[in-house]
Design a protein around this motif. Structure first.
Motif, mmCIF file in Angstrom:
data_model
loop_
_atom_site.group_PDB
_atom_site.id
_atom_site.type_symbol
_atom_site.label_atom_id
_atom_site.label_comp_id
_atom_site.label_asym_id
_atom_site.label_seq_id
_atom_site.Cartn_x
_atom_site.Cartn_y
_atom_site.Cartn_z
ATOM 1 N N MET A 1 1.157 -1.650 -0.264
ATOM 2 C CA MET A 1 0.516 0.387 0.189
ATOM 3 C C MET A 1 0.699 1.381 0.316
ATOM 4 O O MET A 1 1.715 1.152 0.294
ATOM 5 C CB MET A 1 -0.891 -0.013 1.005
ATOM 6 N N SER A 2 0.356 2.195 -0.403
ATOM 7 C CA SER A 2 0.872 3.859 -0.833
ATOM 8 C C SER A 2 1.074 5.022 0.007
ATOM 9 O O SER A 2 -0.587 3.889 1.593
ATOM 10 C CB SER A 2 0.707 4.189 -2.272
ATOM 11 N N MET A 3 1.906 5.193 0.663
ATOM 12 C CA MET A 3 1.727 6.419 2.256
ATOM 13 C C MET A 3 0.661 7.372 1.994
ATOM 14 O O MET A 3 1.318 8.167 0.706
ATOM 15 C CB MET A 3 3.339 6.602 2.851
ATOM 16 N N ARG A 4 -0.040 7.673 2.777
ATOM 17 C CA ARG A 4 -1.011 8.913 2.076
ATOM 18 C C ARG A 4 -0.951 10.118 2.899
ATOM 19 O O ARG A 4 -0.622 9.388 3.569
ATOM 20 C CB ARG A 4 -2.546 8.669 2.774
ATOM 21 N N VAL A 5 -0.063 10.847 2.133
ATOM 22 C CA VAL A 5 -0.200 11.709 2.656
ATOM 23 C C VAL A 5 -0.580 13.585 2.686
ATOM 24 O O VAL A 5 -1.275 13.402 1.322
ATOM 25 C CB VAL A 5 1.478 12.569 1.741
ATOM 26 N N VAL A 6 -0.817 14.108 3.659
ATOM 27 C CA VAL A 6 -1.351 15.777 3.278
ATOM 28 C C VAL A 6 -0.622 16.455 3.450
ATOM 29 O O VAL A 6 0.582 16.643 4.178
ATOM 30 C CB VAL A 6 -2.544 15.819 4.031
ATOM 31 N N LEU A 7 -0.645 17.016 2.262
ATOM 32 C CA LEU A 7 0.576 18.298 2.317
ATOM 33 C C LEU A 7 -0.693 20.016 3.262
ATOM 34 O O LEU A 7 -1.334 20.256 2.927
ATOM 35 C CB LEU A 7 0.392 18.656 0.479
ATOM 36 N N VAL A 8 0.040 20.922 3.898
ATOM 37 C CA VAL A 8 -0.225 21.632 4.210
ATOM 38 C C VAL A 8 1.103 22.960 3.942
ATOM 39 O O VAL A 8 1.936 22.736 5.145
ATOM 40 C CB VAL A 8 -0.984 21.356 5.435
ATOM 41 N N ASP A 9 0.302 23.841 3.775
ATOM 42 C CA ASP A 9 1.216 24.688 2.711
ATOM 43 C C ASP A 9 -0.086 25.962 2.388
ATOM 44 O O ASP A 9 -0.560 25.882 1.918
ATOM 45 C CB ASP A 9 2.558 24.636 2.351
ATOM 46 N N ASP A 10 0.647 27.657 3.026
ATOM 47 C CA ASP A 10 -0.279 28.401 2.516
ATOM 48 C C ASP A 10 0.089 28.982 1.241
ATOM 49 O O ASP A 10 -0.817 29.605 0.508
ATOM 50 C CB ASP A 10 -0.431 29.536 3.782
ATOM 51 N N GLN A 11 0.678 28.771 0.139
ATOM 52 C CA GLN A 11 1.263 28.904 -0.937
ATOM 53 C C GLN A 11 1.289 28.172 -1.672
ATOM 54 O O GLN A 11 1.640 26.578 -1.965
ATOM 55 C CB GLN A 11 2.941 28.984 -0.989
ATOM 56 N N GLU A 12 -0.077 27.381 -2.729
ATOM 57 C CA GLU A 12 -0.822 27.153 -3.688
ATOM 58 C C GLU A 12 0.463 26.273 -4.363
ATOM 59 O O GLU A 12 0.519 25.650 -4.709
ATOM 60 C CB GLU A 12 -1.347 27.348 -4.355
ATOM 61 N N MET A 13 1.841 27.407 -4.733
ATOM 62 C CA MET A 13 2.799 26.772 -5.940
ATOM 63 C C MET A 13 3.655 25.760 -5.279
ATOM 64 O O MET A 13 4.183 25.199 -5.736
ATOM 65 C CB MET A 13 3.460 28.347 -6.434
ATOM 66 N N ILE A 14 3.412 26.199 -3.926
ATOM 67 C CA ILE A 14 4.595 25.115 -3.278
ATOM 68 C C ILE A 14 3.881 23.666 -3.114
ATOM 69 O O ILE A 14 4.652 22.898 -3.370
ATOM 70 C CB ILE A 14 4.718 25.720 -1.797
ATOM 71 N N ARG A 15 2.673 24.249 -3.159
ATOM 72 C CA ARG A 15 1.596 22.424 -2.438
ATOM 73 C C ARG A 15 1.690 22.092 -4.081
ATOM 74 O O ARG A 15 1.668 20.721 -4.644
ATOM 75 C CB ARG A 15 0.164 23.306 -2.447
ATOM 76 N N MET A 16 1.210 22.460 -5.110
ATOM 77 C CA MET A 16 1.579 21.836 -6.776
ATOM 78 C C MET A 16 2.208 21.215 -6.714
ATOM 79 O O MET A 16 2.999 19.890 -7.087
ATOM 80 C CB MET A 16 1.292 22.298 -7.831
ATOM 81 N N GLY A 17 3.791 21.425 -6.325
ATOM 82 C CA GLY A 17 5.475 21.356 -6.537
ATOM 83 C C GLY A 17 5.604 20.073 -5.762
ATOM 84 O O GLY A 17 6.386 18.527 -6.823
ATOM 85 N N PHE A 18 5.616 19.899 -4.481
ATOM 86 C CA PHE A 18 5.693 19.049 -3.895
ATOM 87 C C PHE A 18 4.281 18.080 -4.020
ATOM 88 O O PHE A 18 4.751 16.926 -4.268
ATOM 89 C CB PHE A 18 5.032 18.951 -2.425
ATOM 90 N N LYS A 19 3.402 18.211 -4.304
ATOM 91 C CA LYS A 19 1.990 16.942 -4.681
ATOM 92 C C LYS A 19 2.678 16.589 -6.325
ATOM 93 O O LYS A 19 2.797 14.919 -6.530
ATOM 94 C CB LYS A 19 1.114 17.189 -5.335
ATOM 95 N N MET A 20 3.665 17.079 -6.939
ATOM 96 C CA MET A 20 3.846 16.621 -8.191
ATOM 97 C C MET A 20 4.795 15.688 -8.291
ATOM 98 O O MET A 20 5.563 14.723 -8.770
ATOM 99 C CB MET A 20 4.067 17.738 -9.688
ATOM 100 N N VAL A 21 5.877 16.517 -7.725
ATOM 101 C CA VAL A 21 6.767 15.352 -7.395
ATOM 102 C C VAL A 21 7.025 14.125 -6.438
ATOM 103 O O VAL A 21 7.206 13.253 -6.568
ATOM 104 C CB VAL A 21 8.512 16.139 -6.485
#
Length: 230
Positions: A1-21
């Motif tokens: 099973m994959s590890m389920r991750v939640v991203l918490v950051d007030d900058q949308e671009m940073i969240r998008m970058g982390f999500k993509m990688v």
């Protein structure tokens, strides 16, 4: 099973970058995002998560307070703090609040993925040398400034909680608090690394701690060891 991750950051671009990688890794699945600490509890109520990647400085509710609230949940996910600077003024308080460690935002993907895996497995992701350096800077009688002081409102625990530890477990805890790895402790105390691992596990169990980062913080808070000391 994959590890389920939640991203918490007030900058949308940073969240998008982390999500993509992160979604490029087969073992990781970013299941949700939150724009600040105030949203994360609602997000966690709707999505099961194993690890929360938490920014520290956010509007409304900062990462420290959000981490403290997450730690109070039944069967909470692990929290990995992401900081901009290696010695962020709030990193120590985040560890006290219940985070399993911290990592720089510009860490390579391999390092970030490995850190998520370690946290998921119940380990701390702060390297022993970094833990020692962090605590020696931030474990002081008074907070560095008023803003930091406002975040420090949990009482220091009574050192009598160590009474259940054996003399050997006391010594192992002192070495952990110095920032030594299990291998270094084994060399220092002339023990096998496996024996040290068993002692560390017993210390965590007796003190009701999640990982060695919490053990280090507790040792400094109660005065069992002093910054820069043995």
């Amino acid at each position: 099973m994959s590890m389920r991750v939640v991203l918490v950051d007030d900058q949308e671009m940073i969240r998008m970058g982390f999500k993509m990688v992160l979604n490029s890794r087969p073992e990781i699945d970013v299941v949700a995002e939150a724009g600040d600490g105030d949203e994360v509890l609602d997000v966690l109520a709707q999505h099961e998560a194993d690890v929360v990647l938490m920014d520290v400085r956010m509007p409304r509710l900062n990462g420290i307070e959000a981490t403290r609230l997450i730690a109070r949940l039944p069967d909470p996910p692990k929290v990995l703090i992401l900081t901009t600077f290696d010695l962020d003024d709030y990193a120590y308080e985040a560890l006290r609040a219940g985070a399993s460690g911290f990592l720089l935002k510009d860490a390579p993907l391999e390092e970030l993925a490995a850190a998520i895996g370690h946290v998921h497995d119940g380990d701390a992701v702060v390297a022993p040398s970094t833990t020692k350096r962090l605590l020696e800077r931030f474990t002081r009688p008074e907070p560095r400034d008023q803003e930091a002081a406002a975040l420090v409102h949990e009482p220091v625990r009574d050192e009598r909680i160590f009474e259940e530890l054996t003399p050997r477990e006391h010594e192992v805890l002192r070495q952990v608090a110095r920032g030594l790895s299990n291998a270094e402790i084994a060399s220092e105390l002339v023990l096998s690394e496996g024996t040290v691992k068993v002692h560390v596990g017993r210390v965590l169990m007796k003190l009701g701690l999640r990982d060695r980062v919490q053990a280090v913080v507790l040792a400094y808070e109660t005065g069992l060891v002093a910054p820069g000391g043995r």
